[in-house]
Each structure stands twice: as C-alpha cells, then as structure tokens.
Scaffold this active site. Sequence first.
Site, short mmCIF file in Angstrom:
data_model
loop_
_atom_site.label_atom_id
_atom_site.label_comp_id
_atom_site.label_asym_id
_atom_site.label_seq_id
_atom_site.Cartn_x
_atom_site.Cartn_y
_atom_site.Cartn_z
N GLU A 162 12.99 23.50 -14.00
CA GLU A 162 12.61 23.60 -12.58
C GLU A 162 11.84 22.35 -12.16
O GLU A 162 11.16 21.73 -12.96
CB GLU A 162 11.70 24.81 -12.37
CG GLU A 162 12.40 26.11 -12.03
CD GLU A 162 12.95 26.16 -10.61
OE1 GLU A 162 13.19 25.10 -10.00
OE2 GLU A 162 13.13 27.28 -10.10
N ASP A 163 11.96 22.01 -10.90
CA ASP A 163 11.11 20.96 -10.35
C ASP A 163 9.71 21.51 -10.09
O ASP A 163 8.72 20.86 -10.36
CB ASP A 163 11.72 20.38 -9.05
CG ASP A 163 12.11 21.45 -8.05
OD1 ASP A 163 12.36 22.60 -8.45
OD2 ASP A 163 12.15 21.16 -6.85
N ASP B 267 6.17 27.74 -7.78
CA ASP B 267 5.25 27.93 -6.66
C ASP B 267 4.67 29.35 -6.78
O ASP B 267 3.67 29.57 -7.45
CB ASP B 267 6.08 27.72 -5.38
CG ASP B 267 5.26 27.34 -4.18
OD1 ASP B 267 4.15 27.87 -4.05
OD2 ASP B 267 5.72 26.54 -3.38
N PHE C 188 2.13 21.24 0.27
CA PHE C 188 3.60 21.12 0.32
C PHE C 188 3.99 19.74 -0.17
O PHE C 188 3.59 18.73 0.43
CB PHE C 188 4.12 21.37 1.72
CG PHE C 188 5.61 21.56 1.74
CD1 PHE C 188 6.17 22.81 1.54
CD2 PHE C 188 6.46 20.48 1.92
CE1 PHE C 188 7.55 22.99 1.51
CE2 PHE C 188 7.84 20.65 1.90
CZ PHE C 188 8.39 21.90 1.70
N ARG D 269 14.35 14.10 -0.99
CA ARG D 269 14.66 14.35 -2.40
C ARG D 269 14.79 13.04 -3.18
O ARG D 269 14.58 13.00 -4.39
CB ARG D 269 15.97 15.13 -2.54
CG ARG D 269 15.93 16.56 -2.02
CD ARG D 269 17.15 17.33 -2.51
NE ARG D 269 17.41 18.55 -1.78
CZ ARG D 269 16.88 19.74 -2.04
NH1 ARG D 269 16.00 19.86 -3.02
NH2 ARG D 269 17.20 20.79 -1.33
C1 PRP Z 1 12.21 25.69 -4.89
C2 PRP Z 1 12.05 25.23 -6.32
C3 PRP Z 1 12.08 26.51 -7.11
C4 PRP Z 1 11.46 27.50 -6.15
C5 PRP Z 1 10.03 27.73 -6.56
O1 PRP Z 1 13.57 25.84 -4.64
O2 PRP Z 1 13.06 24.35 -6.72
O3 PRP Z 1 13.38 26.89 -7.46
O4 PRP Z 1 11.52 26.93 -4.84
O5 PRP Z 1 9.39 28.63 -5.70
P1 PRP Z 1 8.81 30.06 -6.17
O6 PRP Z 1 8.06 29.86 -7.43
O7 PRP Z 1 7.93 30.46 -5.01
O8 PRP Z 1 9.98 31.01 -6.33
P2 PRP Z 1 14.17 26.06 -3.15
O9 PRP Z 1 14.50 27.51 -2.98
O10 PRP Z 1 13.28 25.41 -2.16
O11 PRP Z 1 15.57 25.28 -3.21
P3 PRP Z 1 15.88 23.73 -3.53
O12 PRP Z 1 15.55 23.53 -5.00
O13 PRP Z 1 17.34 23.62 -3.25
O14 PRP Z 1 15.05 22.86 -2.63
#
Ligand code: PRP
Length: 174
Positions: free
Chosen positions: A97-98, A101, A150, A163
């Site tokens: 994961e990046d 949150d 953010f 990105r």
């Molecule tokens: C982001 C990130 C994780 C998730 C984390 O993805 O890459 O997958 O949110 O949030 P959480 O811990 O509150 O679940 P996003 O849904 O924004 O999609 P993206 O990676 O395509 O930007």
Amino acid sequence: MASHLELLITAERIAAKTEELGVRIRSDYGDRQIILVGILKGSFIFLADLARAMGGDVEIDFAQTSSYASGKSSSGIVQIRKDLDINIEGKHVVIVEDIVDTGTTLNHLRELWSTRRPKTLKVCSLLLKPAASKVKIPIEYVGFEIPNEFVVGYGLDHGERYRNLPYIAILREG
Ligand code: PRP
C-alpha cells in the site's frame, strides 16, 4: 480555492526507506517466493521501487479497491474493482500500500484474502497515519508515520493529480 504543496518527505528519504524495507522483507523470507500485491492506483510507484529493492523470486499482482471517490475523505465502504489474478493458496503474500489511513481498506482485504488460505499474509505500507486509524490491523512493514494531513505524490493523488511527484507533500487549501 487555490491550493499549495508543502514538502513532507523528499525523494531521497523515500528511496532510502524503500531500499531498507526491500532488504528487510527479503531477509525475512529468505529465498522463498513472495507474491507482491499492489493496491491500485496509489501503490504503483512504491511497488515498482520496492520489488526492485527486494530482488529474488517475486511474483506481482494488482488489485483495485475504491472508497474515496474524488474527494478527500473516506466513504468507509470498500468496493473491489479488480480482484487478484493469482491463486494465493499456500503462497507468501505481501500486500503493498502507499498509505494506511483509517485502515478500512486493508481490514477488508485481509479478511477477504485470508479465506483463500495463503501460507502467510502480511502488509507493507509506505505511509501510516496513526491519528486517522479507525480499524486496528497489523501492518508488518511501515515506511513513515505521518501526521493527519492530506498528502499527495509518489503515487498518491487528489482527483487523480499529483501521483507523478517524486516526493510526498501535504496539500494545503488556500
Ligand atoms: C487510498 C490508499 C489506500 C486507501 C487507504 O486509496 O491507496 O488504498 O486509500 O485508506 P483507508 O486506510 O482509510 O482505507 P484510494 O481509495 O484513494 O484509491 P487510489 O489508490 O486509486 O488513489
């Protein structure tokens, strides 16, 4: 409203940390095969760098979830847009994961993929926001703990922008 970026983590620090994580993961698994699963889209840059830092026997797959729509806050509902292509039964799997949150996405994925009986299932996230955590889940490999702001860059977006930044920055309104 106008917004501006405030540098949080430089490209050099990201590179050093990614190298460190890659070496650590490879040493934990020895010469075993590792299935790296990147969660799209945010993980695509981190996964590319991490996979090269790890070396050894690696298979790569991607999955895509969505919980954020185009805004800045989570809806709390995780949808699977693309599931795994690889059969993970009996395999050593590391979810990449990046950012973690609230923890909602990973909690959902861990539960779902555990039922497919991987030999091990661990998580590597470049970023962790401890103050935003709503679901307590184990994250075995963490790059940086960051404040509850953010952030964009190095794969992370706002409305699909930013990105491609080589560093991570806080997106400030006004
Ligand atoms: C982001 C990130 C994780 C998730 C984390 O993805 O890459 O997958 O949110 O949030 P959480 O811990 O509150 O679940 P996003 O849904 O924004 O999609 P993206 O990676 O395509 O930007």
